[in-house]
Design a protein around this motif. Structure first.
Motif, PDB file in Angstrom:
ATOM      1  N   VAL A 149       2.641   2.082  -3.635  1.00  0.00           N
ATOM      2  CA  VAL A 149       2.771   3.361  -2.929  1.00  0.00           C
ATOM      3  C   VAL A 149       4.180   3.437  -2.362  1.00  0.00           C
ATOM      4  N   HIS A 150       4.905   4.503  -2.754  1.00  0.00           N
ATOM      5  CA  HIS A 150       6.288   4.703  -2.316  1.00  0.00           C
ATOM      6  C   HIS A 150       6.328   5.840  -1.300  1.00  0.00           C
ATOM      7  N   HIS A 151       6.972   5.572  -0.169  1.00  0.00           N
ATOM      8  CA  HIS A 151       7.056   6.531   0.931  1.00  0.00           C
ATOM      9  C   HIS A 151       8.447   7.162   0.996  1.00  0.00           C
ATOM     10  N   PRO A 152       8.579   8.322   1.680  1.00  0.00           N
ATOM     11  CA  PRO A 152       9.875   9.012   1.765  1.00  0.00           C
ATOM     12  C   PRO A 152      10.994   8.175   2.400  1.00  0.00           C
ATOM     13  N   ASP A 153      10.644   7.244   3.274  1.00  0.00           N
ATOM     14  CA  ASP A 153      11.676   6.406   3.898  1.00  0.00           C
ATOM     15  C   ASP A 153      12.119   5.271   2.969  1.00  0.00           C
ATOM     16  N   ARG A 154      11.644   5.314   1.726  1.00  0.00           N
ATOM     17  CA  ARG A 154      11.976   4.352   0.667  1.00  0.00           C
ATOM     18  C   ARG A 154      11.255   3.017   0.816  1.00  0.00           C
ATOM     19  N   SER A 155      10.345   2.922   1.781  1.00  0.00           N
ATOM     20  CA  SER A 155       9.517   1.725   1.868  1.00  0.00           C
ATOM     21  C   SER A 155       8.389   1.854   0.844  1.00  0.00           C
ATOM     22  N   SER A 156       7.774   0.729   0.522  1.00  0.00           N
ATOM     23  CA  SER A 156       6.645   0.757  -0.401  1.00  0.00           C
ATOM     24  C   SER A 156       5.715  -0.410  -0.086  1.00  0.00           C
ATOM     25  N   HIS A 157       4.508  -0.290  -0.558  1.00  0.00           N
ATOM     26  CA  HIS A 157       3.575  -1.410  -0.463  1.00  0.00           C
ATOM     27  C   HIS A 157       2.735  -1.458  -1.731  1.00  0.00           C
ATOM     28  N   ARG A 158       2.388  -2.661  -2.102  1.00  0.00           N
ATOM     29  CA  ARG A 158       1.670  -2.906  -3.359  1.00  0.00           C
ATOM     30  C   ARG A 158       0.214  -3.232  -3.069  1.00  0.00           C
ATOM     31  N   LEU A 159      -0.666  -2.624  -3.864  1.00  0.00           N
ATOM     32  CA  LEU A 159      -2.102  -2.845  -3.741  1.00  0.00           C
ATOM     33  C   LEU A 159      -2.625  -3.436  -5.043  1.00  0.00           C
TER      34      LEU A 159
END
Length: 190
Positions: A149-159
């Motif tokens: 999942v990629h967020h507007p602040d350029r952070s992401s997390h993997r599921l």
């Protein structure tokens, strides 16, 4: 002596005229064919079904299908992207025309990774989505069985497939096990 052949530069209007020739995106005046493997296509279908079922029950938006193109990139007005699945929230659906390119960014863009996809092409798309203001991008990899999942602040997390994907910030009440978005035969073989 080699003679250079002139490069054809396509326009957003050309892309509309070529819709019956296949699924294309328009990047820097060049047509880029959108090729989906069978596993990616099945995965996009599963995601679409989950979103449609949720949308029907909640009335919170509209799922946009892979045939739909988006011309919503102020940093490059001639850029046309075609997410594998996209969602436009209910308050913005009226801006989606019956024909032609959608002039607003989707709230959610989903890109399903095919084995032939190149990482730098995906990263370029992701950058375009961020610049356009897409609220969240789901990168779905059926071969390696994960969603990032990629967020507007350029952070992401993997599921992983045993995790639950929620729709924050676009669909806060939506949740689904990642494995339910992946075809059962998508497991890698040693």
């Amino acid at each position: 002596m080699t003679v250079a052949t002139p490069q054809i530069r396509y326009t957003p209007e050309d892309l509309l005229r070529l819709e019956d020739k296949g699924l294309f995106e328009l990047v820097d005046g060049e047509l880029q064919e959108k090729r989906m493997s069978s596993i990616a296509s099945r995965t996009a279908g599963l995601i679409t079904a989950e979103l449609i079922n949720f949308i029907k029950a909640s009335g919170s938006g509209d799922v946009v299908y892979p045939e739909q193109t988006f011309q919503c990139f102020s940093h490059n007005p001639d850029l046309i992207r075609r997410p594998d699945v996209a969602l436009v929230m209910a308050g913005r659906v009226t801006a989606v025309p019956r024909e032609g390119h959608v002039p607003i960014p989707p709230d959610l863009a989903v890109e399903v990774i095919s084995p032939n996809d190149k990482i730098y092409d995906f990263e370029e798309k992701l950058d375009d989505y961020h610049l356009a203001g897409v609220k969240v991008v789901w990168e779905v990899n059926p071969e390696f069985r994960f969603v990032r999942v990629h967020h507007p602040d350029r952070s992401s997390h993997r599921l992983t497939e045993s995790d639950t994907l929620n729709g924050d910030p676009v669909l806060p009440a939506f949740s689904v096990l990642v494995r339910n978005l992946l075809p059962p035969d998508g497991k890698r073989h040693a």
